[in-house]
Design an enzyme around this catalytic site. Structure first.
Site, PDB file in Angstrom:
ATOM      1  N   SER A   1       0.869  -1.177   0.000  1.00 46.65           N
ATOM      2  CA  SER A   1       0.000   0.000   0.000  1.00 46.65           C
ATOM      3  C   SER A   1       0.906   1.228   0.000  1.00 46.65           C
ATOM      4  CB  SER A   1      -0.920  -0.012   1.220  1.00 46.65           C
ATOM      5  OG  SER A   1      -1.855   1.048   1.153  1.00 46.65           O
TER       6      SER A   1
ATOM      7  N   CYS B   1      -0.018   7.268  -0.811  1.00 44.26           N
ATOM      8  CA  CYS B   1      -1.016   7.660  -1.812  1.00 44.26           C
ATOM      9  C   CYS B   1      -0.918   9.125  -2.233  1.00 44.26           C
ATOM     10  CB  CYS B   1      -2.419   7.376  -1.292  1.00 44.26           C
ATOM     11  SG  CYS B   1      -2.875   8.385   0.150  1.00 44.26           S
TER      12      CYS B   1
ATOM     13  N   SER C   1      -7.097   3.442   6.737  1.00 43.22           N
ATOM     14  CA  SER C   1      -7.277   1.992   6.764  1.00 43.22           C
ATOM     15  C   SER C   1      -7.848   1.452   5.445  1.00 43.22           C
ATOM     16  CB  SER C   1      -8.206   1.617   7.922  1.00 43.22           C
ATOM     17  OG  SER C   1      -8.346   0.220   8.012  1.00 43.22           O
TER      18      SER C   1
END
Length: 329
Positions: A5, A8, A314
């Site tokens: 992940s 971003c 999350s």
């Protein structure tokens, strides 16, 4: 299995969109650089990021690396609403496996916006995005929304009731989208995810100053609604664009509160807004929408603000669990 992940911020629509030139992308590019040189490659990969990653140079580099290493992969743009969860949290996902056999479904070069076992006929009509070039046009209505994480997802096609009242700063199209979502019986109602109202809930009610300043920007939902906007790490601290707020006075009609409210003096305006009894969703309720088990909890020393920040960063557990199931299946 490698689960990724990457930061971003280089890809968010509201950010600078620095992409591969953003220093925060360096760690991800480093992984891509060493992956082909590993003596033993991982059998499986799963990557998550925000919508916007699918049109980035980083994504192009990822796909080139996967092809070089011999991975089979599939891309998705998914929101929890596709699993009947009343929360829009549109995210980019990629699953990849090293095995030679392909996935049980075939969608080469396409980004799926549904899971492959959901309405296969629809999946290969309007629910598939061909390449990156069509991503922006296929989701243009989603891009135009005030909240970038709200999209068509799995909503129905019912029309807006005749004479519907636009009481806030929103377009007819946005009002229609909300109406469609609230009438989509495939999605659960918010009340299934809420805690019982008690005295402790008073700490979550919106401050009077916020009511006056942001009344026309709030996304207000009732327990019987089948939608809520994406909860970000700024929820509970910032009001605008960080997530929906809950109207606990369920018998009060929004139209009666907002109609001509801009013409009222401040004190009367505040009195009207207070009748809605608006509060933030609690951290436990957001965790419920994210699919965390009931036994999940935060340590006692973690503040409410810290809980919101952690939950805002999350993942949705059922969405990721289903993707892993597809990947390993």
């Amino acid at each position: 299995m490698i689960l990724m992940s990457p930061p971003c911020q280089p890809f968010t629509r509201l950010g600078l969109q620095g992409d591969v030139s953003d220093p925060r992308t360096k760690s991800f590019l480093y992984i891509l650089d060493i992956l082909p040189r590993l003596q033993k490659l991982p059998k499986y990969l799963l990557l998550e990021n925000v919508k916007g990653f699918e049109s980035s140079s980083a994504r192009s580099e990822l796909l080139r690396t996967l092809a070089t290493c011999g991975f089979k992969y599939q891309e998705f743009l998914l929101s929890p609403t596709c699993l009947g969860i009343p929360n829009s949290r549109l995210r980019y996902f990629l699953i990849a496996k090293l095995h030679q056999e392909p996935f049980s479904f075939q969608a080469p070069g396409q980004i799926l916006t549904r899971f492959p076992d959901q309405d296969l006929e629809d999946l290969f009509k309007d629910k598939v995005i061909d390449k990156v070039g069509e991503a922006s046009s296929s989701l243009s209505s989603e891009e135009k929304n005030l909240d970038p994480d709200i999209g068509p997802d799995c909503s129905s096609k019912k029309s807006l009731p005749k004479g519907a009242f636009l009481f806030k700063l929103e377009t007819v199209k946005e009002m229609e989208r909300k109406h469609d979502q609230d009438n989509d019986s495939s999605i659960q109602m918010l009340k299934d995810f809420l805690e019982e109202e008690d005295e402790e809930m008073s700490q979550y009610f919106l401050p009077l100053k916020s009511l006056l300043r942001y009344a026309f920007l709030l996304d207000i939902v009732k327990p019987t609604c089948r939608r809520s906007t994406c909860f970000t790490k700024g929820y509970g601290h910032y009001v605008e664009g960080t997530g929906s707020v809950l109207q606990t006075a369920v018998d009060v009609q929004l139209e009666s509160v907002f109609k001509h409210i801009e013409d009222l003096p401040e004190e009367e305006k505040l009195m009207k807004l207070s009748t809605l009894k608006l509060r933030y969703f609690t951290p436990r309720e957001i965790a419920n929408l994210h699919g965390f088990p009931l036994e999940f909890g935060f340590p006692d020393k973690v503040t409410i603000k810290q809980c919101y920040r952690l939950l805002g960063n999350s993942l949705n557990v059922p969405v990721v669990a289903k993707l892993i199931s597809i990947l390993l299946g």
